[in-house]
Design a protein around this motif. Structure first.
Motif, PDB file in Angstrom:
ATOM      1  N   LEU A  60       2.015 -26.858 -12.644  1.00  0.00           N
ATOM      2  CA  LEU A  60       3.377 -26.995 -12.143  1.00  0.00           C
ATOM      3  C   LEU A  60       4.408 -26.497 -13.143  1.00  0.00           C
ATOM      4  O   LEU A  60       5.427 -25.928 -12.754  1.00  0.00           O
ATOM      5  N   SER A  61       4.155 -26.672 -14.435  1.00  0.00           N
ATOM      6  CA  SER A  61       5.133 -26.250 -15.443  1.00  0.00           C
ATOM      7  C   SER A  61       5.332 -24.745 -15.433  1.00  0.00           C
ATOM      8  O   SER A  61       6.408 -24.249 -15.785  1.00  0.00           O
ATOM      9  N   GLN A  62       4.295 -23.972 -15.009  1.00  0.00           N
ATOM     10  CA  GLN A  62       4.441 -22.516 -14.913  1.00  0.00           C
ATOM     11  C   GLN A  62       5.180 -22.120 -13.637  1.00  0.00           C
ATOM     12  O   GLN A  62       5.784 -21.053 -13.565  1.00  0.00           O
ATOM     13  N   GLU A  63       5.129 -22.974 -12.608  1.00  0.00           N
ATOM     14  CA  GLU A  63       5.858 -22.694 -11.379  1.00  0.00           C
ATOM     15  C   GLU A  63       7.338 -23.020 -11.526  1.00  0.00           C
ATOM     16  O   GLU A  63       8.172 -22.459 -10.819  1.00  0.00           O
ATOM     17  N   ALA A  64       7.648 -23.929 -12.446  1.00  0.00           N
ATOM     18  CA  ALA A  64       9.024 -24.428 -12.580  1.00  0.00           C
ATOM     19  C   ALA A  64       9.511 -24.247 -14.009  1.00  0.00           C
ATOM     20  O   ALA A  64       9.884 -25.206 -14.686  1.00  0.00           O
ATOM     21  N   VAL A  65       9.509 -23.007 -14.475  1.00  0.00           N
ATOM     22  CA  VAL A  65       9.905 -22.710 -15.850  1.00  0.00           C
ATOM     23  C   VAL A  65      11.350 -23.137 -16.083  1.00  0.00           C
ATOM     24  O   VAL A  65      12.247 -22.838 -15.287  1.00  0.00           O
ATOM     25  N   GLY A  66      11.583 -23.882 -17.154  1.00  0.00           N
ATOM     26  CA  GLY A  66      12.917 -24.324 -17.496  1.00  0.00           C
ATOM     27  C   GLY A  66      13.374 -25.567 -16.765  1.00  0.00           C
ATOM     28  O   GLY A  66      14.512 -26.009 -16.963  1.00  0.00           O
ATOM     29  N   MET A  67      12.516 -26.136 -15.937  1.00  0.00           N
ATOM     30  CA  MET A  67      12.869 -27.344 -15.204  1.00  0.00           C
ATOM     31  C   MET A  67      12.005 -28.512 -15.692  1.00  0.00           C
ATOM     32  O   MET A  67      10.945 -28.324 -16.278  1.00  0.00           O
ATOM     33  N   ARG A  68      12.462 -29.727 -15.428  1.00  0.00           N
ATOM     34  CA  ARG A  68      11.688 -30.916 -15.783  1.00  0.00           C
ATOM     35  C   ARG A  68      10.595 -31.133 -14.745  1.00  0.00           C
ATOM     36  O   ARG A  68      10.878 -31.181 -13.542  1.00  0.00           O
ATOM     37  N   THR A  69       9.358 -31.261 -15.204  1.00  0.00           N
ATOM     38  CA  THR A  69       8.243 -31.492 -14.298  1.00  0.00           C
ATOM     39  C   THR A  69       7.535 -32.795 -14.637  1.00  0.00           C
ATOM     40  O   THR A  69       7.528 -33.226 -15.792  1.00  0.00           O
ATOM     41  N   GLU A  70       6.947 -33.400 -13.627  1.00  0.00           N
ATOM     42  CA  GLU A  70       6.256 -34.673 -13.832  1.00  0.00           C
ATOM     43  C   GLU A  70       5.196 -34.855 -12.756  1.00  0.00           C
ATOM     44  O   GLU A  70       5.407 -34.500 -11.589  1.00  0.00           O
ATOM     45  N   ASN A  71       4.036 -35.381 -13.158  1.00  0.00           N
ATOM     46  CA  ASN A  71       2.996 -35.773 -12.221  1.00  0.00           C
ATOM     47  C   ASN A  71       2.951 -37.292 -12.155  1.00  0.00           C
ATOM     48  O   ASN A  71       2.891 -37.955 -13.190  1.00  0.00           O
ATOM     49  N   LYS A  72       2.991 -37.838 -10.963  1.00  0.00           N
ATOM     50  CA  LYS A  72       2.863 -39.285 -10.791  1.00  0.00           C
ATOM     51  C   LYS A  72       1.575 -39.562 -10.022  1.00  0.00           C
ATOM     52  O   LYS A  72       1.425 -39.140  -8.863  1.00  0.00           O
ATOM     53  N   VAL A  73       0.647 -40.242 -10.677  1.00  0.00           N
ATOM     54  CA  VAL A  73      -0.640 -40.524 -10.065  1.00  0.00           C
ATOM     55  C   VAL A  73      -0.466 -41.592  -8.986  1.00  0.00           C
ATOM     56  O   VAL A  73       0.059 -42.675  -9.244  1.00  0.00           O
ATOM     57  N   VAL A  74      -0.901 -41.265  -7.781  1.00  0.00           N
ATOM     58  CA  VAL A  74      -0.858 -42.224  -6.679  1.00  0.00           C
ATOM     59  C   VAL A  74      -2.134 -43.053  -6.664  1.00  0.00           C
ATOM     60  O   VAL A  74      -2.101 -44.269  -6.492  1.00  0.00           O
ATOM     61  N   SER A  75      -3.280 -42.388  -6.872  1.00  0.00           N
ATOM     62  CA  SER A  75      -4.546 -43.108  -6.876  1.00  0.00           C
ATOM     63  C   SER A  75      -5.597 -42.320  -7.648  1.00  0.00           C
ATOM     64  O   SER A  75      -5.504 -41.093  -7.782  1.00  0.00           O
ATOM     65  N   PHE A  76      -6.591 -43.044  -8.178  1.00  0.00           N
ATOM     66  CA  PHE A  76      -7.747 -42.423  -8.818  1.00  0.00           C
ATOM     67  C   PHE A  76      -8.947 -43.335  -8.626  1.00  0.00           C
ATOM     68  O   PHE A  76      -8.834 -44.561  -8.747  1.00  0.00           O
ATOM     69  N   ASP A  77     -10.088 -42.726  -8.298  1.00  0.00           N
ATOM     70  CA  ASP A  77     -11.298 -43.518  -8.103  1.00  0.00           C
ATOM     71  C   ASP A  77     -12.510 -42.594  -8.225  1.00  0.00           C
ATOM     72  O   ASP A  77     -12.387 -41.366  -8.113  1.00  0.00           O
ATOM     73  N   VAL A  78     -13.648 -43.192  -8.483  1.00  0.00           N
ATOM     74  CA  VAL A  78     -14.926 -42.490  -8.439  1.00  0.00           C
ATOM     75  C   VAL A  78     -15.606 -42.940  -7.162  1.00  0.00           C
ATOM     76  O   VAL A  78     -15.865 -44.139  -6.971  1.00  0.00           O
ATOM     77  N   ILE A  79     -15.861 -41.993  -6.264  1.00  0.00           N
ATOM     78  CA  ILE A  79     -16.379 -42.330  -4.943  1.00  0.00           C
ATOM     79  C   ILE A  79     -17.611 -41.487  -4.622  1.00  0.00           C
ATOM     80  O   ILE A  79     -17.919 -40.510  -5.320  1.00  0.00           O
ATOM     81  N   GLU A  80     -18.308 -41.875  -3.566  1.00  0.00           N
ATOM     82  CA  GLU A  80     -19.420 -41.084  -3.068  1.00  0.00           C
ATOM     83  C   GLU A  80     -18.885 -40.031  -2.103  1.00  0.00           C
ATOM     84  O   GLU A  80     -18.066 -40.338  -1.229  1.00  0.00           O
ATOM     85  N   ALA A  81     -19.339 -38.805  -2.275  1.00  0.00           N
ATOM     86  CA  ALA A  81     -18.861 -37.715  -1.423  1.00  0.00           C
ATOM     87  C   ALA A  81     -19.370 -37.892  -0.001  1.00  0.00           C
ATOM     88  O   ALA A  81     -20.569 -38.115   0.215  1.00  0.00           O
ATOM     89  N   ASP A  82     -18.450 -37.805   0.965  1.00  0.00           N
ATOM     90  CA  ASP A  82     -18.900 -37.814   2.360  1.00  0.00           C
ATOM     91  C   ASP A  82     -19.358 -36.405   2.735  1.00  0.00           C
ATOM     92  O   ASP A  82     -19.365 -35.486   1.901  1.00  0.00           O
ATOM     93  N   GLY A  83     -19.724 -36.233   3.983  1.00  0.00           N
ATOM     94  CA  GLY A  83     -20.280 -34.949   4.397  1.00  0.00           C
ATOM     95  C   GLY A  83     -19.326 -33.783   4.222  1.00  0.00           C
ATOM     96  O   GLY A  83     -19.722 -32.702   3.786  1.00  0.00           O
ATOM     97  N   VAL A  84     -18.046 -34.007   4.545  1.00  0.00           N
ATOM     98  CA  VAL A  84     -17.062 -32.925   4.451  1.00  0.00           C
ATOM     99  C   VAL A  84     -16.843 -32.523   2.997  1.00  0.00           C
ATOM    100  O   VAL A  84     -16.909 -31.336   2.641  1.00  0.00           O
ATOM    101  N   VAL A  85     -16.591 -33.517   2.136  1.00  0.00           N
ATOM    102  CA  VAL A  85     -16.341 -33.219   0.717  1.00  0.00           C
ATOM    103  C   VAL A  85     -17.579 -32.600   0.073  1.00  0.00           C
ATOM    104  O   VAL A  85     -17.481 -31.638  -0.710  1.00  0.00           O
ATOM    105  N   ALA A  86     -18.769 -33.117   0.407  1.00  0.00           N
ATOM    106  CA  ALA A  86     -20.008 -32.573  -0.157  1.00  0.00           C
ATOM    107  C   ALA A  86     -20.185 -31.104   0.217  1.00  0.00           C
ATOM    108  O   ALA A  86     -20.562 -30.277  -0.628  1.00  0.00           O
TER     109      ALA A  86
END
Length: 239
Positions: free
Chosen positions: A90-116
């Protein structure tokens, strides 16, 4: 100020629009900020409501502003440029601007058929799942959900996702050699309306991406929801 306006040859609403445009260009009203209301402009400029409304409409047509129903008129930010083939954040897309990532969620899960199938792994294998909101100058511009095989990043934590994911991957020797992406326009679901702060009738762009570290091995499958009003999309051909 109305005396100054009436001494000029241009229609009154164009004179008002030009003054507002100059105020935007000079930084009096920075990108993403709200302009004074119609009532305030009528009072400040000593012109009619019709004149103000036509001036604001003209600024919108010029691409200087955008209106949000029930909220007012805002200065349109400089559009971010996203290159589909670039291994950049994102910092390369928004040169000279303030950028920030806000984590909504994180987990370790088992891949379902679509993700696999997207990651070329077996269903049930562990994957890192993360979702983040991305901000530029304190305004949300996109929301992403992504899946990375746990075997590639076995120690990934939520804190790691607050920085640049591309830099994190590079630190672990994972670099993109090819990508398969599908971009489609859509109207936002209720969930995405809340996350991106958009109305239900405002189109967004959804990018579904498989990123490869070699010709066969996928290191990431992601779905990114872009606020189309703040993005330009481009492809740079490489040989």
């Amino acid at each position: 100020m109305s005396d100054i306006y009436t001494q000029q040859a241009l229609p009154l609403y164009l004179q008002v629009a030009e003054d507002l445009k100059q105020a935007i260009d000079s930084g009096v009203y920075p990108a993403s900020t709200k302009l004074p209301s119609e009532n305030q402009l009528v009072e400040q400029l000593k012109v009619s409501r019709v004149t103000v409304r036509k001036a604001l409409s003209h600024l919108n047509e010029l691409g200087y502003t955008y209106a949000e129903k029930g909220k007012g008129t805002f200065v349109k930010p400089t559009k971010l440029k996203h290159d589909f083939l670039s291994m950049s954040g994102l910092s390369q897309e928004a040169v000279g601007m303030r950028t920030e990532n806000k984590v909504v969620s994180f987990d370790v899960i088992e891949a379902d058929g679509v993700v696999a199938s997207k990651l070329n792994i077996e269903p049930g294998e562990l994957v890192n799942f993360g979702s983040r909101l991305r901000y530029v100058n304190d305004a949300v511009v996109s929301y992403e959900e992504f899946y990375i095989p746990r075997t590639m990043l076995p120690n990934l934590t939520q804190q790691d996702l607050e920085g640049s994911k591309f830099e994190l991957l590079g630190h672990h020797g994972i670099e993109m050699v090819k990508t398969h992406q599908k971009l489609k326009p859509a109207l936002p679901s209720d969930k995405i309306q809340l996350l991106l702060e958009v109305e239900g009738d405002e189109p967004i762009l959804i990018n579904l991406s498989q990123n490869y570290r070699d010709e066969e091995q996928v290191y990431e499958y992601s779905v990114v929801y872009y606020k189309s009003s703040v993005y330009d999309f481009e492809i740079t051909a490489r040989t």
